[in-house]
Design a protein around this motif. Sequence first.
Motif, PDB file in Angstrom:
ATOM      1  N   TYR A 269      53.631  38.180  42.238  1.00 52.86           N
ATOM      2  CA  TYR A 269      53.551  37.003  41.386  1.00 52.86           C
ATOM      3  C   TYR A 269      52.143  36.741  40.860  1.00 52.86           C
ATOM      4  CZ  TYR A 269      58.246  36.022  43.082  1.00 52.86           C
ATOM      5  OH  TYR A 269      59.577  36.109  43.379  1.00 52.86           O
ATOM      6  N   VAL A 270      51.163  36.707  41.749  1.00 48.09           N
ATOM      7  CA  VAL A 270      49.801  36.412  41.318  1.00 48.09           C
ATOM      8  C   VAL A 270      49.282  37.510  40.404  1.00 48.09           C
ATOM      9  CG1 VAL A 270      47.421  36.078  42.073  1.00 48.09           C
ATOM     10  CG2 VAL A 270      49.291  35.016  43.356  1.00 48.09           C
ATOM     11  N   ALA A 271      49.501  38.770  40.787  1.00 50.82           N
ATOM     12  CA  ALA A 271      49.032  39.889  39.975  1.00 50.82           C
ATOM     13  C   ALA A 271      49.711  39.893  38.609  1.00 50.82           C
ATOM     14  CB  ALA A 271      49.284  41.210  40.693  1.00 50.82           C
ATOM     15  N   THR A 272      51.003  39.586  38.580  1.00 44.79           N
ATOM     16  CA  THR A 272      51.723  39.537  37.304  1.00 44.79           C
ATOM     17  C   THR A 272      51.166  38.437  36.411  1.00 44.79           C
ATOM     18  OG1 THR A 272      53.741  40.384  38.336  1.00 44.79           O
ATOM     19  CG2 THR A 272      53.986  39.227  36.237  1.00 44.79           C
ATOM     20  N   ALA A 273      50.836  37.289  37.012  1.00 45.87           N
ATOM     21  CA  ALA A 273      50.251  36.193  36.233  1.00 45.87           C
ATOM     22  C   ALA A 273      48.879  36.579  35.694  1.00 45.87           C
ATOM     23  CB  ALA A 273      50.140  34.939  37.097  1.00 45.87           C
ATOM     24  N   VAL A 274      48.093  37.278  36.498  1.00 44.70           N
ATOM     25  CA  VAL A 274      46.728  37.659  36.107  1.00 44.70           C
ATOM     26  C   VAL A 274      46.743  38.730  35.017  1.00 44.70           C
ATOM     27  CG1 VAL A 274      44.618  38.801  36.892  1.00 44.70           C
ATOM     28  CG2 VAL A 274      45.661  37.003  38.283  1.00 44.70           C
ATOM     29  N   TYR A 275      47.577  39.778  35.219  1.00 46.84           N
ATOM     30  CA  TYR A 275      47.580  40.910  34.289  1.00 46.84           C
ATOM     31  C   TYR A 275      48.612  40.767  33.172  1.00 46.84           C
ATOM     32  CZ  TYR A 275      44.528  43.117  37.700  1.00 46.84           C
ATOM     33  OH  TYR A 275      43.481  43.398  38.548  1.00 46.84           O
ATOM     34  N   GLY A 276      49.480  39.746  33.288  1.00 51.17           N
ATOM     35  CA  GLY A 276      50.404  39.451  32.207  1.00 51.17           C
ATOM     36  C   GLY A 276      51.693  40.239  32.194  1.00 51.17           C
ATOM     37  N   GLY A 319      49.854  29.366  37.269  1.00 51.84           N
ATOM     38  CA  GLY A 319      49.770  30.725  36.740  1.00 51.84           C
ATOM     39  C   GLY A 319      49.421  30.823  35.274  1.00 51.84           C
ATOM     40  N   HIS A 320      49.693  29.759  34.497  1.00 46.36           N
ATOM     41  CA  HIS A 320      49.407  29.783  33.065  1.00 46.36           C
ATOM     42  C   HIS A 320      47.978  29.351  32.742  1.00 46.36           C
ATOM     43  CE1 HIS A 320      50.403  25.654  34.031  1.00 46.36           C
ATOM     44  NE2 HIS A 320      49.813  25.269  32.911  1.00 46.36           N
ATOM     45  N   THR A 321      47.239  28.899  33.746  1.00 47.77           N
ATOM     46  CA  THR A 321      45.893  28.365  33.494  1.00 47.77           C
ATOM     47  C   THR A 321      44.843  29.462  33.546  1.00 47.77           C
ATOM     48  OG1 THR A 321      45.518  27.836  35.831  1.00 47.77           O
ATOM     49  CG2 THR A 321      46.576  26.144  34.471  1.00 47.77           C
ATOM     50  N   LYS A 325      43.688  32.451  36.649  1.00 47.43           N
ATOM     51  CA  LYS A 325      43.598  33.886  36.372  1.00 47.43           C
ATOM     52  C   LYS A 325      42.184  34.410  36.627  1.00 47.43           C
ATOM     53  CE  LYS A 325      47.212  33.538  32.847  1.00 47.43           C
ATOM     54  NZ  LYS A 325      47.524  33.664  31.410  1.00 47.43           N
ATOM     55  N   LYS A 326      41.197  33.620  36.194  1.00 48.36           N
ATOM     56  CA  LYS A 326      39.808  34.038  36.368  1.00 48.36           C
ATOM     57  C   LYS A 326      39.440  34.108  37.843  1.00 48.36           C
ATOM     58  CE  LYS A 326      35.124  32.916  34.777  1.00 48.36           C
ATOM     59  NZ  LYS A 326      34.305  31.976  33.964  1.00 48.36           N
ATOM     60  N   MET A 327      39.942  33.159  38.626  1.00 50.22           N
ATOM     61  CA  MET A 327      39.635  33.123  40.060  1.00 50.22           C
ATOM     62  C   MET A 327      40.142  34.379  40.764  1.00 50.22           C
ATOM     63  SD  MET A 327      40.787  30.270  42.881  1.00 50.22           S
ATOM     64  CE  MET A 327      42.528  30.694  42.776  1.00 50.22           C
ATOM     65  N   TRP A 328      41.327  34.862  40.348  1.00 50.35           N
ATOM     66  CA  TRP A 328      41.946  35.991  41.033  1.00 50.35           C
ATOM     67  C   TRP A 328      41.612  37.347  40.416  1.00 50.35           C
ATOM     68  CZ3 TRP A 328      43.918  35.934  45.691  1.00 50.35           C
ATOM     69  CH2 TRP A 328      44.377  34.728  46.223  1.00 50.35           C
ATOM     70  N   LYS A 329      41.256  37.394  39.159  1.00 47.55           N
ATOM     71  CA  LYS A 329      41.123  38.690  38.486  1.00 47.55           C
ATOM     72  C   LYS A 329      40.046  39.569  39.098  1.00 47.55           C
ATOM     73  CE  LYS A 329      41.272  40.926  34.011  1.00 47.55           C
ATOM     74  NZ  LYS A 329      40.459  42.077  34.417  1.00 47.55           N
ATOM     75  N   GLY A 330      38.880  38.992  39.382  1.00 49.54           N
ATOM     76  CA  GLY A 330      37.804  39.797  39.956  1.00 49.54           C
ATOM     77  C   GLY A 330      38.207  40.397  41.300  1.00 49.54           C
ATOM     78  N   LYS A 331      38.837  39.583  42.139  1.00 52.96           N
ATOM     79  CA  LYS A 331      39.276  40.063  43.458  1.00 52.96           C
ATOM     80  C   LYS A 331      40.300  41.180  43.319  1.00 52.96           C
ATOM     81  CE  LYS A 331      38.688  35.480  45.643  1.00 52.96           C
ATOM     82  NZ  LYS A 331      38.228  34.772  44.434  1.00 52.96           N
ATOM     83  N   LEU A 332      41.280  40.977  42.426  1.00 55.42           N
ATOM     84  CA  LEU A 332      42.318  41.997  42.251  1.00 55.42           C
ATOM     85  C   LEU A 332      41.767  43.265  41.611  1.00 55.42           C
ATOM     86  CD1 LEU A 332      45.331  39.790  41.073  1.00 55.42           C
ATOM     87  CD2 LEU A 332      45.059  40.941  43.275  1.00 55.42           C
ATOM     88  N   ASP A 333      40.851  43.117  40.654  1.00 58.74           N
ATOM     89  CA  ASP A 333      40.238  44.299  40.031  1.00 58.74           C
ATOM     90  C   ASP A 333      39.548  45.165  41.069  1.00 58.74           C
ATOM     91  OD1 ASP A 333      41.104  43.697  37.500  1.00 58.74           O
ATOM     92  OD2 ASP A 333      39.212  42.812  36.827  1.00 58.74           O
ATOM     93  N   ARG A 334      38.795  44.532  41.971  1.00 58.35           N
ATOM     94  CA  ARG A 334      38.091  45.299  43.021  1.00 58.35           C
ATOM     95  C   ARG A 334      39.087  45.967  43.969  1.00 58.35           C
ATOM     96  NH1 ARG A 334      34.717  40.768  42.495  1.00 58.35           N
ATOM     97  NH2 ARG A 334      35.736  39.658  44.209  1.00 58.35           N
ATOM     98  N   MET A 335      40.142  45.238  44.299  1.00 53.25           N
ATOM     99  CA  MET A 335      41.153  45.794  45.195  1.00 53.25           C
ATOM    100  C   MET A 335      41.864  46.985  44.557  1.00 53.25           C
ATOM    101  SD  MET A 335      44.315  43.799  46.990  1.00 53.25           S
ATOM    102  CE  MET A 335      45.396  44.637  48.156  1.00 53.25           C
ATOM    103  N   VAL A 336      42.237  46.840  43.302  1.00 56.24           N
ATOM    104  CA  VAL A 336      42.908  47.918  42.588  1.00 56.24           C
ATOM    105  C   VAL A 336      42.006  49.142  42.480  1.00 56.24           C
ATOM    106  CG1 VAL A 336      43.786  48.617  40.311  1.00 56.24           C
ATOM    107  CG2 VAL A 336      44.478  46.430  41.299  1.00 56.24           C
ATOM    108  N   LYS A 337      40.747  48.909  42.146  1.00 55.07           N
ATOM    109  CA  LYS A 337      39.817  50.019  42.021  1.00 55.07           C
ATOM    110  C   LYS A 337      39.680  50.761  43.347  1.00 55.07           C
ATOM    111  CE  LYS A 337      35.021  51.122  40.809  1.00 55.07           C
ATOM    112  NZ  LYS A 337      33.690  50.580  40.413  1.00 55.07           N
ATOM    113  N   ASN A 338      39.575  50.030  44.446  1.00 50.31           N
ATOM    114  CA  ASN A 338      39.449  50.643  45.763  1.00 50.31           C
ATOM    115  C   ASN A 338      40.704  51.449  46.123  1.00 50.31           C
ATOM    116  OD1 ASN A 338      38.119  50.923  48.446  1.00 50.31           O
ATOM    117  ND2 ASN A 338      39.895  49.739  49.129  1.00 50.31           N
ATOM    118  N   LEU A 339      41.867  50.897  45.829  1.00 50.04           N
ATOM    119  CA  LEU A 339      43.120  51.611  46.122  1.00 50.04           C
ATOM    120  C   LEU A 339      43.236  52.882  45.298  1.00 50.04           C
ATOM    121  CD1 LEU A 339      45.597  48.572  46.272  1.00 50.04           C
ATOM    122  CD2 LEU A 339      44.868  50.012  48.196  1.00 50.04           C
ATOM    123  N   GLN A 340      42.874  52.811  44.027  1.00 49.57           N
ATOM    124  CA  GLN A 340      42.966  53.989  43.167  1.00 49.57           C
ATOM    125  C   GLN A 340      41.969  55.069  43.597  1.00 49.57           C
ATOM    126  OE1 GLN A 340      42.508  52.318  39.245  1.00 49.57           O
ATOM    127  NE2 GLN A 340      44.656  51.644  39.126  1.00 49.57           N
TER     128      GLN A 340
END
Length: 354
Positions: A269-276, A319-321, A325-340
């Motif tokens: 849910y959170v990732a979908t809201a952040v990445y659209g 989720g629409h605000t 999105k800004k609060m979570w995007k940096g955290k998720l970007d780092r997590m995704v990069k590490n996983l990849q």
Amino acid sequence: MKQLTCEMCGGVDLVKNEGLFVCQNCGTKYTVEEAKKMMIEGTVDVQGTVKVDNSAFVEKYLANARRAKQKEDWDEVEKYYNMVEQNEPTNIEAIFYSAYGKAKISLTDSDIYKRQATFKVLQNCISIIDDNFNFEKEEENKAIIQQISDDIIGMASSSYVYNQKKNGNGVVISDDKAQTITLFNNLHSEFGQSLNNIIDKYPAERKKETDYLYFLILRHYNFMINNGSLLNPDIWYDRIEEVHKKWHSDNPAHIIPQIERTVKKKGCYVATAVYGSYDCPEVWTLRRFRDFTLAETWYGRAFIRTYYAISPTLVAWFGHTEWFKKMWKGKLDRMVKNLQENGVEDTPYEDKNW
């Protein structure tokens, strides 16, 4: 003889065209006989209450509006239904379609803020349909309500313009399609509530005549569940059960069915809201991590269950605000990069059942 003046808008610029006098200001058309009557001078002594019969104008404008709707000329639809509403403010057909035309136009414009404002007006118009339901015109109103239902469903099923964001490789990473789906959901919800209010207006001895209204309410609620990308469809399953119970109370011949609650795949849910989007490289990576790492341990599964108990509500609220999105995007970007970097792929993925 006095100057020819439009009775609708007061304009004096009337041009004869194909045997009719056409007001260049509002588009009202007059026959030669009507124009002659409007040009007669003199004083009329009127005492008491005078009732102005606008039925001829209403029928003429309704005919023009319906022809425009058939041609999908939405500017003309809005114009003529507005004229009907000016002459007959309680006409539920005009109340709805005067705003519907503009909403249809907004679907061809990528400006989501204009679309939201336009749909809000349409939603407000739907909310007062029940206030103007006329039992003296019940059969006519029933047909109009059925048509409104068809057109709301049709609009929610149609294509529309939306915005996409792409990364440096040209891959779509987000879009604002979900915001328009939410607008459609709001129309379905408001229409259902308005129909429910009409049901409440019926006297007890006529409740069995409301079957068609219950049917339409369920039609729209089920459409939302199947097409509305709902974060928490259980809310609407609960409402469907409530509608069936009320329907049975009003008409015991209605049998309450067993409602099968379709269990959809759990979304990030959170990732979908952040990445659209639920289907984009970042979310594909996170879904693989969920299914092949977290879900393999009891504490990982406990985390997933806790996450899915909390996140739908958070996303529904925030989720629409942009700040969310800004609060979570940096955290998720780092997590995704590490996983990849650790070998978790970002290619299209079908969820694993666990």
